[in-house]
Design a protein around this motif. Structure first.
Motif, PDB file in Angstrom:
ATOM      1  N   GLU A 197     -35.767 -61.131 -33.455  1.00 13.05           N
ATOM      2  CA  GLU A 197     -36.949 -60.348 -33.833  1.00 13.05           C
ATOM      3  C   GLU A 197     -38.217 -61.175 -33.646  1.00 13.05           C
ATOM      4  O   GLU A 197     -39.219 -60.673 -33.108  1.00 13.05           O
ATOM      5  CB  GLU A 197     -36.814 -59.862 -35.278  1.00 13.05           C
ATOM      6  CG  GLU A 197     -37.926 -58.911 -35.656  1.00 13.05           C
ATOM      7  CD  GLU A 197     -37.700 -58.185 -36.977  1.00 13.05           C
ATOM      8  OE1 GLU A 197     -36.530 -57.913 -37.330  1.00 13.05           O
ATOM      9  OE2 GLU A 197     -38.697 -57.894 -37.666  1.00 13.05           O
ATOM     10  N   SER A 199     -36.044 -51.499 -38.602  1.00 17.29           N
ATOM     11  CA  SER A 199     -34.581 -51.568 -38.712  1.00 17.29           C
ATOM     12  C   SER A 199     -34.105 -51.060 -40.056  1.00 17.29           C
ATOM     13  O   SER A 199     -34.795 -51.232 -41.060  1.00 17.29           O
ATOM     14  CB  SER A 199     -34.088 -53.023 -38.600  1.00 17.29           C
ATOM     15  OG  SER A 199     -34.203 -53.497 -37.300  1.00 17.29           O
ATOM     16  N   SER A 217     -37.180 -50.578 -31.458  1.00 21.66           N
ATOM     17  CA  SER A 217     -38.295 -51.435 -31.037  1.00 21.66           C
ATOM     18  C   SER A 217     -39.212 -50.621 -30.131  1.00 21.66           C
ATOM     19  O   SER A 217     -38.773 -49.691 -29.443  1.00 21.66           O
ATOM     20  CB  SER A 217     -37.793 -52.700 -30.336  1.00 21.66           C
ATOM     21  OG  SER A 217     -36.987 -52.382 -29.224  1.00 21.66           O
ATOM     22  N   THR A 270     -31.880 -49.939 -35.100  1.00 21.08           N
ATOM     23  CA  THR A 270     -33.090 -50.725 -34.863  1.00 21.08           C
ATOM     24  C   THR A 270     -33.870 -50.026 -33.759  1.00 21.08           C
ATOM     25  O   THR A 270     -33.313 -49.719 -32.707  1.00 21.08           O
ATOM     26  CB  THR A 270     -32.749 -52.161 -34.424  1.00 21.08           C
ATOM     27  OG1 THR A 270     -32.087 -52.824 -35.502  1.00 21.08           O
ATOM     28  CG2 THR A 270     -34.018 -52.939 -34.064  1.00 21.08           C
TER      29      THR A 270
END
Lengths: 104, 104
Positions: free
Chosen positions: B31, B45, B55, B53
């Protein structure tokens, strides 16, 4: 769960207020009702510090129809008044996917 | 976290194997490294029965660059050998978003 791209994902991230206040039973009911909607493809959820629920849909019309479903509108209002400190909804086109699974 | 659409989301859903086996520290490291990548926009997350999770990235090139980052490639290999029973990666174009936040 394999789905043929492209399809849509709705990413719903949220923080909860303190206490259940009827949330868990309504969340279960909404999941059951979502599964009955035309164009529904699947749902996945996890919660620890925040909650993330991703629901999968055939197209934007299916997402719009579920947003306007009568009981779901009531649940959305309770979400704002009672259950969520904050939330964000992201409407996403899933362009590509790949996966891994261990053989037994 | 407000982001101007369109941008990209990578939805990573996974099931873990039993035991930590170095997973938590590597997840934290990855991360931190993702945050240094060009085009990184954010990460969220949650994990209970499954992990999700998500992103966020400026464009597909940023996602491709992070996938090929050297330490990340090593982590991906450990993920397959040690940490995950299964996972799925979905590359998504975020077309629209809206949010709610309670006033204090």
């Amino acid at each position: 769960m394999h789905l043929d791209t492209p399809y849509y994902a709705v990413i719903f991230t949220s923080t909860r207020t303190v206490g259940d206040n009827g949330y868990a039973s309504m969340a279960n009911l909404m999941e059951e009702m979502a599964k009955q909607q035309p164009g529904y493809l699947g749902i996945e959820s996890a919660r620890d510090n925040i909650g993330i629920t991703v629901s999968y849909w055939k197209n934007l019309q299916a997402i719009a129809d579920w947003k306007q479903q009568t009981e779901h509108i009531l649940a959305q209002k309770k979400g704002i008044s009672d259950w969520y400190g904050s939330y964000k909804v992201r409407i996403c086109l899933v362009e590509r996917e790949y996966s891994f699974s261990k053989e037994n």
